[in-house]
Design an enzyme around this catalytic site. Structure first.
Site, mmCIF file in Angstrom:
data_model
loop_
_atom_site.group_PDB
_atom_site.id
_atom_site.type_symbol
_atom_site.label_atom_id
_atom_site.label_comp_id
_atom_site.label_asym_id
_atom_site.label_seq_id
_atom_site.Cartn_x
_atom_site.Cartn_y
_atom_site.Cartn_z
ATOM 1 N N PRO A 9 0.766 -0.495 0.351
ATOM 2 C CA PRO A 9 0.000 0.124 0.078
ATOM 3 C C PRO A 9 0.925 1.234 0.142
ATOM 4 O O PRO A 9 1.882 1.319 0.214
ATOM 5 C CB PRO A 9 -0.952 0.108 1.204
ATOM 6 C CG PRO A 9 -0.093 -1.486 1.977
ATOM 7 C CD PRO A 9 0.672 -2.147 1.054
ATOM 8 N N ASN A 10 0.478 2.515 -0.511
ATOM 9 C CA ASN A 10 0.503 3.611 -0.689
ATOM 10 C C ASN A 10 2.448 3.541 -1.858
ATOM 11 O O ASN A 10 2.269 4.541 -2.313
ATOM 12 C CB ASN A 10 0.849 4.507 0.483
ATOM 13 C CG ASN A 10 -0.353 4.200 1.309
ATOM 14 O OD1 ASN A 10 -1.057 5.179 0.607
ATOM 15 N ND2 ASN A 10 -0.051 3.721 2.850
ATOM 16 N N ARG A 17 5.575 12.188 -3.529
ATOM 17 C CA ARG A 17 5.471 12.895 -1.960
ATOM 18 C C ARG A 17 6.804 11.646 -1.137
ATOM 19 O O ARG A 17 7.528 11.405 -1.367
ATOM 20 C CB ARG A 17 4.164 12.381 -0.426
ATOM 21 C CG ARG A 17 3.473 12.983 -1.576
ATOM 22 C CD ARG A 17 2.554 13.254 -0.442
ATOM 23 N NE ARG A 17 1.902 12.101 0.251
ATOM 24 C CZ ARG A 17 1.659 11.753 1.337
ATOM 25 N NH1 ARG A 17 2.810 11.604 2.276
ATOM 26 N NH2 ARG A 17 0.854 9.698 1.364
ATOM 27 N N TYR A 22 11.959 8.269 0.673
ATOM 28 C CA TYR A 22 11.820 7.115 -0.565
ATOM 29 C C TYR A 22 12.051 7.641 -1.316
ATOM 30 O O TYR A 22 11.867 6.492 -2.326
ATOM 31 C CB TYR A 22 10.265 7.032 -0.637
ATOM 32 C CG TYR A 22 9.787 6.301 0.681
ATOM 33 C CD1 TYR A 22 10.207 5.283 1.372
ATOM 34 C CD2 TYR A 22 8.920 7.229 1.216
ATOM 35 C CE1 TYR A 22 9.245 4.222 2.592
ATOM 36 C CE2 TYR A 22 7.697 6.480 2.188
ATOM 37 C CZ TYR A 22 8.583 6.024 3.379
ATOM 38 O OH TYR A 22 7.926 5.112 4.534
ATOM 39 N N ASN A 71 7.583 -5.751 -0.738
ATOM 40 C CA ASN A 71 7.427 -4.347 -0.249
ATOM 41 C C ASN A 71 6.364 -4.909 0.466
ATOM 42 O O ASN A 71 5.280 -4.431 -0.160
ATOM 43 C CB ASN A 71 8.414 -3.626 -0.625
ATOM 44 C CG ASN A 71 8.070 -2.073 0.910
ATOM 45 O OD1 ASN A 71 7.851 -2.048 1.710
ATOM 46 N ND2 ASN A 71 9.006 -1.162 -0.037
ATOM 47 N N ALA A 74 3.367 -0.819 4.812
ATOM 48 C CA ALA A 74 2.918 -0.673 6.680
ATOM 49 C C ALA A 74 2.112 -1.691 6.437
ATOM 50 O O ALA A 74 2.696 -2.163 8.041
ATOM 51 C CB ALA A 74 1.953 0.791 6.547
ATOM 52 N N HIS A 77 3.822 -4.211 9.344
ATOM 53 C CA HIS A 77 4.289 -3.961 11.098
ATOM 54 C C HIS A 77 3.175 -4.600 11.243
ATOM 55 O O HIS A 77 2.511 -5.002 12.941
ATOM 56 C CB HIS A 77 4.276 -2.395 11.197
ATOM 57 C CG HIS A 77 5.054 -1.689 10.386
ATOM 58 N ND1 HIS A 77 6.152 -1.947 10.605
ATOM 59 C CD2 HIS A 77 4.995 -1.243 10.341
ATOM 60 C CE1 HIS A 77 7.215 -1.515 9.603
ATOM 61 N NE2 HIS A 77 6.428 -0.808 8.691
ATOM 62 N N ASP A 84 0.212 -15.088 6.950
ATOM 63 C CA ASP A 84 0.110 -16.865 6.746
ATOM 64 C C ASP A 84 0.187 -16.896 5.755
ATOM 65 O O ASP A 84 1.049 -18.313 5.058
ATOM 66 C CB ASP A 84 -1.467 -16.560 7.080
ATOM 67 C CG ASP A 84 -1.619 -16.494 8.681
ATOM 68 O OD1 ASP A 84 0.098 -16.854 9.708
ATOM 69 O OD2 ASP A 84 -2.735 -16.224 9.404
ATOM 70 N N GLU A 95 12.274 -9.973 1.829
ATOM 71 C CA GLU A 95 11.147 -9.184 2.648
ATOM 72 C C GLU A 95 12.305 -7.441 1.835
ATOM 73 O O GLU A 95 13.323 -7.601 2.194
ATOM 74 C CB GLU A 95 11.185 -9.167 3.901
ATOM 75 C CG GLU A 95 10.275 -7.540 4.036
ATOM 76 C CD GLU A 95 10.331 -7.941 6.722
ATOM 77 O OE1 GLU A 95 10.416 -8.800 6.472
ATOM 78 O OE2 GLU A 95 9.956 -6.672 7.087
ATOM 79 N N HIS A 97 12.305 -2.704 2.559
ATOM 80 C CA HIS A 97 12.056 -2.178 2.564
ATOM 81 C C HIS A 97 13.142 -1.152 2.590
ATOM 82 O O HIS A 97 14.493 -0.884 2.346
ATOM 83 C CB HIS A 97 12.005 -1.460 4.194
ATOM 84 C CG HIS A 97 10.954 -2.519 4.928
ATOM 85 N ND1 HIS A 97 9.631 -2.788 4.677
ATOM 86 C CD2 HIS A 97 11.285 -3.937 5.581
ATOM 87 C CE1 HIS A 97 9.429 -3.464 5.370
ATOM 88 N NE2 HIS A 97 10.192 -4.373 6.089
ATOM 89 N N SER A 99 13.023 2.244 2.814
ATOM 90 C CA SER A 99 14.073 2.957 4.470
ATOM 91 C C SER A 99 14.362 2.262 5.150
ATOM 92 O O SER A 99 14.041 0.975 5.217
ATOM 93 C CB SER A 99 12.830 3.429 4.726
ATOM 94 O OG SER A 99 12.069 3.495 5.914
ATOM 95 N N ARG A 104 14.002 4.358 12.028
ATOM 96 C CA ARG A 104 12.166 5.572 12.548
ATOM 97 C C ARG A 104 11.752 4.933 13.558
ATOM 98 O O ARG A 104 11.468 4.586 14.446
ATOM 99 C CB ARG A 104 11.694 5.055 10.829
ATOM 100 C CG ARG A 104 12.235 5.425 9.632
ATOM 101 C CD ARG A 104 12.035 5.322 8.384
ATOM 102 N NE ARG A 104 11.090 6.147 8.221
ATOM 103 C CZ ARG A 104 9.753 6.017 7.228
ATOM 104 N NH1 ARG A 104 9.308 5.043 6.767
ATOM 105 N NH2 ARG A 104 8.758 6.537 7.196
ATOM 106 N N ARG A 108 7.579 1.460 13.559
ATOM 107 C CA ARG A 108 8.168 0.497 12.132
ATOM 108 C C ARG A 108 9.273 -0.475 12.379
ATOM 109 O O ARG A 108 9.855 -1.119 11.903
ATOM 110 C CB ARG A 108 8.514 1.797 11.224
ATOM 111 C CG ARG A 108 7.741 2.485 10.607
ATOM 112 C CD ARG A 108 8.043 3.733 9.996
ATOM 113 N NE ARG A 108 7.760 4.404 9.792
ATOM 114 C CZ ARG A 108 6.380 5.039 8.577
ATOM 115 N NH1 ARG A 108 6.192 3.692 8.607
ATOM 116 N NH2 ARG A 108 5.668 5.977 8.790
#
Ligand code: CA2
Length: 143
Positions: A9-10, A17, A22, A71, A74, A77, A84, A95, A97, A99, A104, A108
């Site tokens: 997401p995002n 932004r 990022y 990735n 959010a 977390h 699962d 996985e 990330h 950042s 942070r 996170r």
């Protein structure tokens, strides 16, 4: 060899932004950056803001790809459902990330995903995705 990269997401907002956290590349530019590193690995890309769509994609990828780079955004977390789904498949998952999540906000620092993946790469910017694809190729003794 085929690897599926899943952006959570995002991440469709990349480049629009928060460039200090990022980077300034858009998601399409990130995908082109990853693809440009590999001649012998076919890389497919998927982005979703929806937990269930990400779970469907993880389930469909099992046996169809040599591995998944994810990735989870959010969802990292708190999504036991994505955890699962990853635990239930047989192909390696790495996985990523962009950042350094350990440096942070406190919330996170925890990843509920990390325990069920082959490994985690964080804080290396978008190059982390390249490292993750390489790790899957190495897992299959291709590099
Ligand atoms: O560092 C990462 O890659 C994250 O997975 C990114 C997630 C964040 O929730 C994780 O804690 C760490 C957020 C992705 C949101 O990306 C945006 C990019 C540009 C503008 C707005 C959001």
């Amino acid at each position: 060899m085929e690897v599926l990269v899943i952006h959570g997401p995002n991440l469709n907002m990349l480049g629009k932004r928060d460039p200090k956290v990022y980077g300034s590349s858009t998601l399409n530019e990130v995908d082109a950056f990853i693809e440009g590193y590999f001649k012998k690995v076919k890389v497919d890309f998927f982005q979703s803001n929806h937990e269930g769509e990400i779970i469907d994609k993880i389930q469909q990828a099992d046996g169809m790809y040599s591995g998944i780079v994810i990735n989870p955004g959010a969802f990292t977390h708190y999504s036991y459902a994505i955890r699962d789904a990853i635990e239930a498949i047989s192909i390696p998952v790495v996985e990523v990330h962009i950042s350094n999540i350990a440096a942070r906000e406190e919330f996170r620092h925890q990843s509920v995903i990390s325990a069920v993946v082959k490994g985690t790469i964080a804080g290396m910017g978008i190059y982390g995705y390249v490292l993750a694809v390489q790790a899957i190729a190495h897992h299959h003794k291709r590099i």
